[in-house]
Design a protein around this motif. Structure first.
Motif, PDB file in Angstrom:
ATOM      1  N   GLU A  13      23.753   3.361 -45.455  1.00  0.00           N
ATOM      2  CA  GLU A  13      22.871   2.182 -45.011  1.00  0.00           C
ATOM      3  C   GLU A  13      21.573   2.359 -44.023  1.00  0.00           C
ATOM      4  OE1 GLU A  13      21.035  -1.626 -45.044  1.00  0.00           O
ATOM      5  OE2 GLU A  13      22.386  -0.657 -46.468  1.00  0.00           O
ATOM      6  N   SER A  14      22.153   3.304 -43.009  1.00  0.00           N
ATOM      7  CA  SER A  14      21.269   3.559 -41.869  1.00  0.00           C
ATOM      8  C   SER A  14      20.152   4.262 -42.466  1.00  0.00           C
ATOM      9  CB  SER A  14      21.943   4.319 -40.848  1.00  0.00           C
ATOM     10  OG  SER A  14      22.874   3.273 -40.304  1.00  0.00           O
ATOM     11  N   VAL A  15      20.426   5.520 -43.365  1.00  0.00           N
ATOM     12  CA  VAL A  15      19.540   6.520 -43.895  1.00  0.00           C
ATOM     13  C   VAL A  15      18.684   5.676 -44.607  1.00  0.00           C
ATOM     14  CG1 VAL A  15      19.311   8.419 -45.457  1.00  0.00           C
ATOM     15  CG2 VAL A  15      21.034   8.510 -43.743  1.00  0.00           C
ATOM     16  N   SER A  38      21.271   0.993 -30.322  1.00  0.00           N
ATOM     17  CA  SER A  38      22.590   0.380 -30.180  1.00  0.00           C
ATOM     18  C   SER A  38      23.593   1.604 -29.839  1.00  0.00           C
ATOM     19  CB  SER A  38      23.013   0.071 -31.541  1.00  0.00           C
ATOM     20  OG  SER A  38      22.999   1.312 -32.549  1.00  0.00           O
ATOM     21  N   GLY A  39      23.054   2.794 -29.818  1.00  0.00           N
ATOM     22  CA  GLY A  39      23.993   3.903 -29.358  1.00  0.00           C
ATOM     23  C   GLY A  39      24.482   4.532 -30.513  1.00  0.00           C
ATOM     24  N   TYR A  75      11.506   2.885 -34.848  1.00  0.00           N
ATOM     25  CA  TYR A  75      12.797   3.075 -34.313  1.00  0.00           C
ATOM     26  C   TYR A  75      12.688   4.261 -33.240  1.00  0.00           C
ATOM     27  CZ  TYR A  75      17.729   4.879 -34.151  1.00  0.00           C
ATOM     28  OH  TYR A  75      18.928   5.310 -33.827  1.00  0.00           O
ATOM     29  N   ALA A  76      11.707   5.269 -33.650  1.00  0.00           N
ATOM     30  CA  ALA A  76      11.753   6.453 -32.653  1.00  0.00           C
ATOM     31  C   ALA A  76      10.840   5.878 -31.230  1.00  0.00           C
ATOM     32  CB  ALA A  76      10.506   7.378 -33.173  1.00  0.00           C
ATOM     33  N   VAL A  77       9.858   4.523 -31.501  1.00  0.00           N
ATOM     34  CA  VAL A  77       9.394   4.201 -30.304  1.00  0.00           C
ATOM     35  C   VAL A  77      10.343   3.401 -29.446  1.00  0.00           C
ATOM     36  CG1 VAL A  77       7.834   2.279 -29.676  1.00  0.00           C
ATOM     37  CG2 VAL A  77       6.918   3.647 -31.277  1.00  0.00           C
ATOM     38  N   VAL A  78      11.265   2.890 -30.065  1.00  0.00           N
ATOM     39  CA  VAL A  78      12.185   2.018 -29.121  1.00  0.00           C
ATOM     40  C   VAL A  78      13.156   3.158 -28.370  1.00  0.00           C
ATOM     41  CG1 VAL A  78      14.216   0.453 -29.410  1.00  0.00           C
ATOM     42  CG2 VAL A  78      12.174  -0.027 -30.424  1.00  0.00           C
ATOM     43  N   ARG A  79      13.507   3.980 -29.065  1.00  0.00           N
ATOM     44  CA  ARG A  79      14.407   5.255 -28.675  1.00  0.00           C
ATOM     45  C   ARG A  79      13.679   5.793 -27.374  1.00  0.00           C
ATOM     46  NH1 ARG A  79      19.018   6.770 -30.250  1.00  0.00           N
ATOM     47  NH2 ARG A  79      18.588   8.913 -29.265  1.00  0.00           N
ATOM     48  N   ARG A  80      12.424   6.143 -27.520  1.00  0.00           N
ATOM     49  CA  ARG A  80      11.702   6.852 -26.513  1.00  0.00           C
ATOM     50  C   ARG A  80      11.367   6.151 -25.302  1.00  0.00           C
ATOM     51  NH1 ARG A  80       8.753   9.171 -30.813  1.00  0.00           N
ATOM     52  NH2 ARG A  80       7.253   7.755 -30.626  1.00  0.00           N
ATOM     53  N   ALA A  81      11.437   4.730 -25.438  1.00  0.00           N
ATOM     54  CA  ALA A  81      11.161   3.791 -24.328  1.00  0.00           C
ATOM     55  C   ALA A  81      11.893   4.076 -23.165  1.00  0.00           C
ATOM     56  CB  ALA A  81      10.858   2.295 -24.756  1.00  0.00           C
ATOM     57  N   GLU A 100      19.907  -5.281 -38.115  1.00  0.00           N
ATOM     58  CA  GLU A 100      20.965  -5.433 -39.192  1.00  0.00           C
ATOM     59  C   GLU A 100      21.712  -4.230 -39.724  1.00  0.00           C
ATOM     60  OE1 GLU A 100      18.852  -7.295 -42.738  1.00  0.00           O
ATOM     61  OE2 GLU A 100      18.113  -8.887 -41.447  1.00  0.00           O
ATOM     62  N   ALA A 101      21.076  -3.134 -39.584  1.00  0.00           N
ATOM     63  CA  ALA A 101      21.931  -1.863 -39.884  1.00  0.00           C
ATOM     64  C   ALA A 101      22.541  -1.388 -38.881  1.00  0.00           C
ATOM     65  CB  ALA A 101      20.335  -0.863 -40.400  1.00  0.00           C
ATOM     66  N   GLY A 102      22.356  -1.920 -37.733  1.00  0.00           N
ATOM     67  CA  GLY A 102      23.051  -1.597 -36.593  1.00  0.00           C
ATOM     68  C   GLY A 102      22.624  -0.377 -35.538  1.00  0.00           C
ATOM     69  N   LEU A 103      21.349   0.047 -36.164  1.00  0.00           N
ATOM     70  CA  LEU A 103      20.790   0.998 -35.405  1.00  0.00           C
ATOM     71  C   LEU A 103      20.135   0.396 -34.145  1.00  0.00           C
ATOM     72  CD1 LEU A 103      18.806   2.794 -38.429  1.00  0.00           C
ATOM     73  CD2 LEU A 103      20.900   3.555 -37.047  1.00  0.00           C
TER      74      LEU A 103
END
Length: 248
Positions: free
Chosen positions: A16-18, A92-93, A30-36, A65-68
């Motif tokens: 589902e994540s993929v 989410s880790g 997703y990359a923007v949020v992770r890098r922040a 919803e995907a848990g990411l």
């Protein structure tokens, strides 16, 4: 191999994540949020990707919803004040890992780490690794038996128990007969090619331990090296000869 690091739903969650990340805008967000390095608002995420706030909200909530990602409402400075709090998003880790055929390198690494940490004075590294694999298998089998209380397990029912576990661990079990399992995948490739004797011995010890722990006395793990597949198969146990010790 004790507590299952990849529970039955893990493969579905990874898929589902993929699927969610296959959309380019969503993947960039997703990359923007992770890098922040801190929770970000919808406006910040939208600006980081160059899309509207409404579209950003759609993609961000799909990632939740995907848990990411996980979301909560809070002012960005952490202070309490009147007015509506913005919705903030942060990773989410969850680590996304997905491969076909299944690969479980962290599984093997966990076993080897425990072997290094518990190696006895009379053991070498290989003996410690095989011991740990066998103990993990027994623990897993015993835990499943305790949870399900299946009663006496003949060869066919025991194989059903083993088949479910093997599927969860990426071995791709295939029933050749009602009481024989062929394992179509070695989840530790390509690392197995570097030390086939060690990994195959650990696989054999783990599966033998599992059958013992779950109480499937009518089955045994049999070494059966096959190119491109697991080196062990599950077969009916040979009938015990009259008068033979119970461990034979």
């Amino acid at each position: 191999m004790g507590a299952d690091p990849n529970p039955p739903a893990a493969a579905d969650a990874a898929l589902e994540s993929v699927s969610v990340l296959s959309e380019e805008t969503r993947r960039r967000m997703y990359a923007v949020v992770r890098r922040a390095g801190r929770p970000v608002t919808r406006d910040e995420a939208a600006a980081g990707v160059g899309v509207s706030r409404k579209l950003a909200a759609f993609h961000l909530d799909k990632l939740v919803e995907a848990g990411l990602l996980r979301a909560h409402y809070e002012h960005t400075d952490g202070l309490r004040r009147a007015g509506r709090r913005p919705k903030l998003y942060e990773p989410s880790g969850v680590t996304v890992q997905f491969s076909i055929p299944d690969r479980r390198h962290e599984f093997l690494a966990d076993l080897l780490m425990e072997a290094v940490l518990t190696e006895g004075r009379t053991e070498d590294a290989r003996q410690a690794a095989v011991r740990v694999a066998g103990a993990r298998g027994r623990d897993l089998g015993a835990a499943e038996r305790q949870a399900t209380r299946p009663g006496r397990l003949g060869a066919e029912r025991g194989l059903t128990f083993c088949e479910r576990m093997l599927e969860r661990h990426g071995f791709e079990p295939l029933r050749e007969t009602t009481t024989r399992l062929r394992l179509r995948n070695c989840p530790f490739q390509p690392l197995t090619a570097k030390a086939p004797d060690l990994v195959c011995a650990m696989n054999h010890a783990f599966l033998t331990g599992y059958l013992d722990g779950v109480g499937a006395t009518g089955l045994r793990a049999v070494p059966a090296p096959t190119p491109g597949e697991c080196c062990v198969r599950i077969s009916p146990a040979a009938p015990r000869q009259p008068g033979a010790p119970s461990g034979s």
